[in-house]
Design a protein around this motif. Structure first.
Motif, PDB file in Angstrom:
ATOM      1  N   ASP A  74     -11.326 -17.825  -4.556  1.00 53.11           N
ATOM      2  CA  ASP A  74     -11.053 -17.228  -5.868  1.00 53.11           C
ATOM      3  C   ASP A  74     -11.233 -18.217  -7.024  1.00 53.11           C
ATOM      4  OD1 ASP A  74      -8.801 -18.697  -5.569  1.00 53.11           O
ATOM      5  OD2 ASP A  74      -7.388 -17.012  -5.585  1.00 53.11           O
ATOM      6  N   HIS A  77     -16.751 -18.792  -9.245  1.00 52.10           N
ATOM      7  CA  HIS A  77     -17.116 -17.753 -10.205  1.00 52.10           C
ATOM      8  C   HIS A  77     -18.198 -16.823  -9.681  1.00 52.10           C
ATOM      9  CE1 HIS A  77     -15.086 -20.087 -13.573  1.00 52.10           C
ATOM     10  NE2 HIS A  77     -14.636 -18.859 -13.701  1.00 52.10           N
ATOM     11  N   PHE A  78     -19.236 -17.390  -9.052  1.00 53.44           N
ATOM     12  CA  PHE A  78     -20.355 -16.539  -8.639  1.00 53.44           C
ATOM     13  C   PHE A  78     -20.923 -16.953  -7.286  1.00 53.44           C
ATOM     14  CE2 PHE A  78     -20.415 -16.838 -13.325  1.00 53.44           C
ATOM     15  CZ  PHE A  78     -20.081 -15.525 -13.608  1.00 53.44           C
ATOM     16  N   ALA A  95     -21.597 -10.941   0.587  1.00 54.56           N
ATOM     17  CA  ALA A  95     -20.967 -10.907  -0.740  1.00 54.56           C
ATOM     18  C   ALA A  95     -19.771  -9.963  -0.750  1.00 54.56           C
ATOM     19  CB  ALA A  95     -21.976 -10.472  -1.801  1.00 54.56           C
ATOM     20  N   ARG A  96     -19.873  -8.906   0.053  1.00 57.05           N
ATOM     21  CA  ARG A  96     -18.740  -7.988   0.187  1.00 57.05           C
ATOM     22  C   ARG A  96     -17.563  -8.710   0.845  1.00 57.05           C
ATOM     23  NH1 ARG A  96     -20.011  -2.837   3.778  1.00 57.05           N
ATOM     24  NH2 ARG A  96     -19.999  -4.397   5.421  1.00 57.05           N
ATOM     25  N   ALA A  99     -16.179 -11.374  -1.633  1.00 61.04           N
ATOM     26  CA  ALA A  99     -15.493 -10.750  -2.765  1.00 61.04           C
ATOM     27  C   ALA A  99     -15.534 -11.610  -4.032  1.00 61.04           C
ATOM     28  CB  ALA A  99     -14.054 -10.391  -2.393  1.00 61.04           C
ATOM     29  N   VAL A 100     -16.657 -12.276  -4.235  1.00 62.44           N
ATOM     30  CA  VAL A 100     -16.890 -13.093  -5.422  1.00 62.44           C
ATOM     31  C   VAL A 100     -18.021 -12.414  -6.211  1.00 62.44           C
ATOM     32  CG1 VAL A 100     -17.955 -15.294  -6.106  1.00 62.44           C
ATOM     33  CG2 VAL A 100     -16.110 -15.267  -4.411  1.00 62.44           C
ATOM     34  N   PRO A 101     -17.970 -12.385  -7.561  1.00 60.15           N
ATOM     35  CA  PRO A 101     -19.063 -11.786  -8.332  1.00 60.15           C
ATOM     36  C   PRO A 101     -20.420 -12.307  -7.854  1.00 60.15           C
ATOM     37  CG  PRO A 101     -17.249 -12.243  -9.791  1.00 60.15           C
ATOM     38  CD  PRO A 101     -16.872 -12.811  -8.446  1.00 60.15           C
ATOM     39  N   TYR A 102     -21.384 -11.398  -7.721  1.00 58.55           N
ATOM     40  CA  TYR A 102     -22.555 -11.641  -6.882  1.00 58.55           C
ATOM     41  C   TYR A 102     -23.850 -11.355  -7.643  1.00 58.55           C
ATOM     42  CZ  TYR A 102     -25.844 -10.112  -3.124  1.00 58.55           C
ATOM     43  OH  TYR A 102     -26.928  -9.903  -2.314  1.00 58.55           O
ATOM     44  N   GLY A 127     -21.304 -21.879 -17.748  1.00 64.00           N
ATOM     45  CA  GLY A 127     -21.218 -20.476 -17.331  1.00 64.00           C
ATOM     46  C   GLY A 127     -20.409 -20.271 -16.064  1.00 64.00           C
ATOM     47  N   ALA A 128     -19.957 -21.355 -15.453  1.00 62.50           N
ATOM     48  CA  ALA A 128     -19.130 -21.267 -14.242  1.00 62.50           C
ATOM     49  C   ALA A 128     -18.574 -22.646 -13.934  1.00 62.50           C
ATOM     50  CB  ALA A 128     -19.949 -20.770 -13.058  1.00 62.50           C
TER      51      ALA A 128
END
Lengths: 334, 334
Positions: A74, A77-78, A95-96, A99-102, A127-128
């Protein structure tokens, strides 16, 4: 940040904080076993399909990279990833799980450096804080799409390559001690009219040449700036063709510093024909073997040029030549 | 630049300088004909395959966008594109034609905003002067992969959607007068266990909700900040499900400002069942209709939330639920 036509130069030292490198049984018998974090001893990994096993490669590599760095998912970021499978299902499934923005990519075997270029750009500009990026392939999932299913037992010509079962993932963060990403060159699609899915290395060679020349031109440096220039998976044929072109163009005179990940990963006596291939080839060799060489001081300045054949004529089922691409990323020890 | 968990805020005003919007014969009979630049009157476009026609959509849209802005293609630093076809061949073929450094994406129907988010980030940080980005789909090429080939004549249930034949491409540049990209939120993969390829809108609805809520939370604004929030292609079912969820969560009270591109593009009497879909849906409606509404002053602040189903269970041929994603980009008139 853009320099020349197609190169980003990073000033804030995005750094590879840790990596996770996972392979299959064939890679476990290879030439760089010590550079992997984990192997599976069959191709199923306890799953009921090769695509699901492919997903597991990614999930394991991400977990290993996070554990090594002591970073929780968590905090990431990506997640920037892709693979060769239709609709990049292994990447999206992982990615599912993560559970991190993908951000899903399709760059075929160039995916590792496409992802590292974008991740570095994002980190470089605030940006991250942390990004996981990588590439993976699974021999049995990929060959059935890009060549013929293994079960067919088709004869392979000497120009054909062997798809790596493996994932290489890097955790990228801000300005730390270690291997830092200093620049990245995004390639153009190059298509010299080749259409043989059993000679992808030959098809991809001109794309590697185009990107390497663009990179050196944009940065205003010569090839000797680097200790090693490593292409992704050209294999014996493609490496020779691209070296000869670079040599003719006056760009490269030193055969020894021009490596190919597809010729590093396996032992000479493994039956891999022209060498290794697959999105997992440059990913595992770069994030495993080459980074270890950097940490040991053998390499200080590295240019990785991951090459991709953007379609297989076999899977496309229409008369078409193979559009190819190469993306280059420079990594330098701080 | 990162704000909150998953949102980039752009300070240097990346701007949509021009767009190219191209459609097929069915779109030519639609509700927003005036917002397209060009139509084809059959589905072949003079090509011998639907995939090649799909490529032409992209090539035309790029040419139109460049012509409108008076920009030559060699001034464009990068082309960032993707589509739904296996190995995103139409995008890669169009990148070969365009001969501009190319970043291939796979975000299914979320591709338009995935590309716009990345393009805006690159422009915002000096990584390019001009970027072409967009998304496209072709009904006959996509439906045969994601649902059943049209030729099967299979019955469609009322929840099914109609894949748009169209491409929407935007030329992004630096700080100009016009529609400026102010922020972007990258979505997570959300999978609520649905597996019906004929109800992708329902499957994607929770991803839209997750990204919209993340966007508002990260930016510290409420939904009423926007004049319009437009999802990509949820259709009647998905739009209703997502509105109800957002309403229950206290996020949205105004049904009228919550639009869906999949319900904008066609006329009520066109046989599109639950609405339009496809990567070209949000791309054509956003870069055509919605931007025109911004130029006319009807919309000043717009949030586009492109949603993607990252695999079709039909094409995957394995028992799996549908991982979905949504990326959101805010566009505001300067």
């Amino acid at each position: 940040m853009i320099q020349g036509k197609q190169t980003w130069v990073f000033n804030n030292k995005p750094t590879i904080l840790s990596t996770g490198v996972v392979g299959g049984p064939f890679e476990a018998e290879g030439a760089i076993q010590e550079d992997f974090d984990k192997f599976y001893d069959d191709l199923w990994f306890g799953q009921d399909s090769y695509e699901k096993a492919h997903r597991v490669l990614y999930e394991d590599a991400c977990s290993i990279a996070l554990n090594k760095a002591g970073i929780q998912k968590d905090q990431v970021h990506f997640y920037i990833a892709g693979d060769l499978i239709n609709q990049i299902t292994p990447s999206s499934f992982s990615a599912r799980t993560l559970a991190v923005p993908y951000i899903g990519l399709f760059g075929a075997c160039s995916t590792s450096m496409e992802g590292l270029a974008l991740s570095s750009l994002i980190i470089d500009n605030g940006g991250a804080d942390y990004i996981l990026t990588g590439a993976a392939s699974h021999n049995s999932a990929v060959e059935k799409q890009f060549r013929y299913p293994t079960e067919y037992g088709g004869q392979k010509p000497p120009t054909s390559q062997w798809t790596v079962t493996g994932a290489g993932v890097a955790l990228i963060g801000k300005n730390a001690i270690g291997p830092q990403i200093t620049s990245a060159t995004i390639g153009k699609v190059i298509d010299m009219g080749l259409s043989d899915p059993f000679n992808m290395g030959g098809a991809m060679a001109p794309a590697a040449v185009d990107t390497i020349e663009a990179h050196l031109r944009d940065r205003g440096i010569s090839a000797s700036y680097y200790d090693v220039i490593a292409t992704g998976d050209l294999g014996k044929i493609g490496r020779r063709v691209s070296y000869d072109l670079l040599n003719e163009h006056g760009v490269l005179q030193d055969d020894g510093m021009y490596k190919d990940c597809g010729l590093i990963i396996y032992k000479q006596d493994q039956p891999v024909f022209s060498g290794a291939s697959g999105a997992g080839c440059s990913a595992t060799v770069t994030y495993g073997h080459l980074l270890n060489q950097m940490k040991q001081g053998t390499i200080k300045k590295l240019l990785v040029v991951a090459t991709g054949a953007l379609l297989s004529p076999l899977s496309f089922q229409q008369k078409e030549t193979i559009p190819c691409i190469a993306h280059a990323v420079s990594i330098e020890m701080s």
